[in-house]
Design a protein around this motif. Structure first.
Motif, short mmCIF file in Angstrom:
data_model
loop_
_atom_site.label_atom_id
_atom_site.label_comp_id
_atom_site.label_asym_id
_atom_site.label_seq_id
_atom_site.Cartn_x
_atom_site.Cartn_y
_atom_site.Cartn_z
N GLU A 1 -25.16 24.89 -52.38
CA GLU A 1 -25.53 24.05 -53.56
C GLU A 1 -24.31 23.12 -53.78
O GLU A 1 -24.14 22.46 -54.85
CB GLU A 1 -25.53 25.26 -54.64
N GLY A 2 -23.27 23.28 -52.94
CA GLY A 2 -22.08 22.29 -53.21
C GLY A 2 -21.12 22.36 -54.35
O GLY A 2 -20.87 21.55 -55.01
N ILE A 3 -20.86 23.72 -54.83
CA ILE A 3 -20.09 23.93 -55.90
C ILE A 3 -18.95 24.89 -55.66
O ILE A 3 -18.54 25.27 -56.45
CB ILE A 3 -21.15 24.78 -57.08
N MET A 4 -18.60 24.68 -54.50
CA MET A 4 -17.12 25.29 -54.15
C MET A 4 -15.86 24.87 -54.80
O MET A 4 -14.99 25.73 -55.39
CB MET A 4 -16.85 25.52 -52.63
N GLU A 5 -16.06 23.71 -55.41
CA GLU A 5 -14.88 22.93 -55.99
C GLU A 5 -15.31 23.47 -57.60
O GLU A 5 -14.49 23.21 -58.42
CB GLU A 5 -14.72 21.46 -55.76
N GLY A 6 -16.36 23.47 -58.25
CA GLY A 6 -16.74 23.64 -59.64
C GLY A 6 -18.31 23.51 -59.73
O GLY A 6 -19.23 23.20 -59.05
#
Length: 153
Positions: free
Chosen positions: A45-50
């Protein structure tokens, strides 16, 4: 993992906590199957940074929808929200998202208090009072959600 049907508010808070944990300690992503699965979802989901997992956002949206329904149908619930509203407005004004829903604001408040307690930092009596009100509101809302989901096939 916490069960969404048992207590949807705790489920959301748990997911937020696990997201923060995996961001802070990515090397522990393989510690359990559950952490591995959540880590994989966060990467997909591409939420490793936030940001938050779709699981958490979907559960939050279900809670927001139920909140709107109860505001229309339940006078006691509406009164509890009205009592809490000034405090929620102050809280939301202090964030970078002042238009967030009241339910998200309650969850953010509880999550921030949990973080303060983990750091052994003091909580003011005013904050503790708002926490108690927000907790009661979310407990009622979670109970209503549990009742609804038990009647569904």
């Amino acid at each position: 993992m916490k069960s969404k049907k048992d207590n949807i508010a705790e489920y959301i808070l748990y997911l937020w906590q696990m997201e923060d944990y995996l961001r802070a300690f990515p090397q522990n992503a393989e510690a359990t199957e559950e952490l591995h699965e959540l880590n994989e979802m966060m990467h997909r989901e591409g939420i490793m940074e936030g940001g938050h997992l779709a699981l958490a956002n979907n559960a939050l949206n279900e809670l927001i929808d139920l909140h709107a329904q109860l505001l229309d149908e339940d006078a006691m619930y509406r009164a509890a929200v009205i009592r809490l509203q000034p405090s929620l407005n102050v809280l939301k004004a202090k964030t970078d998202r002042p238009t967030m829903s009241d339910i998200e604001a309650c969850l953010v408040l509880l999550y921030q208090i949990m973080l303060l307690r983990l750091q052994k930092r003091p909580i003011s009596p005013e904050t503790a009072s708002v926490q108690e009100q927000a907790t009661k509101l979310l407990k009622f809302l979670s109970g209503a959600y549990r009742s609804l989901t038990q009647t569904l096939p």
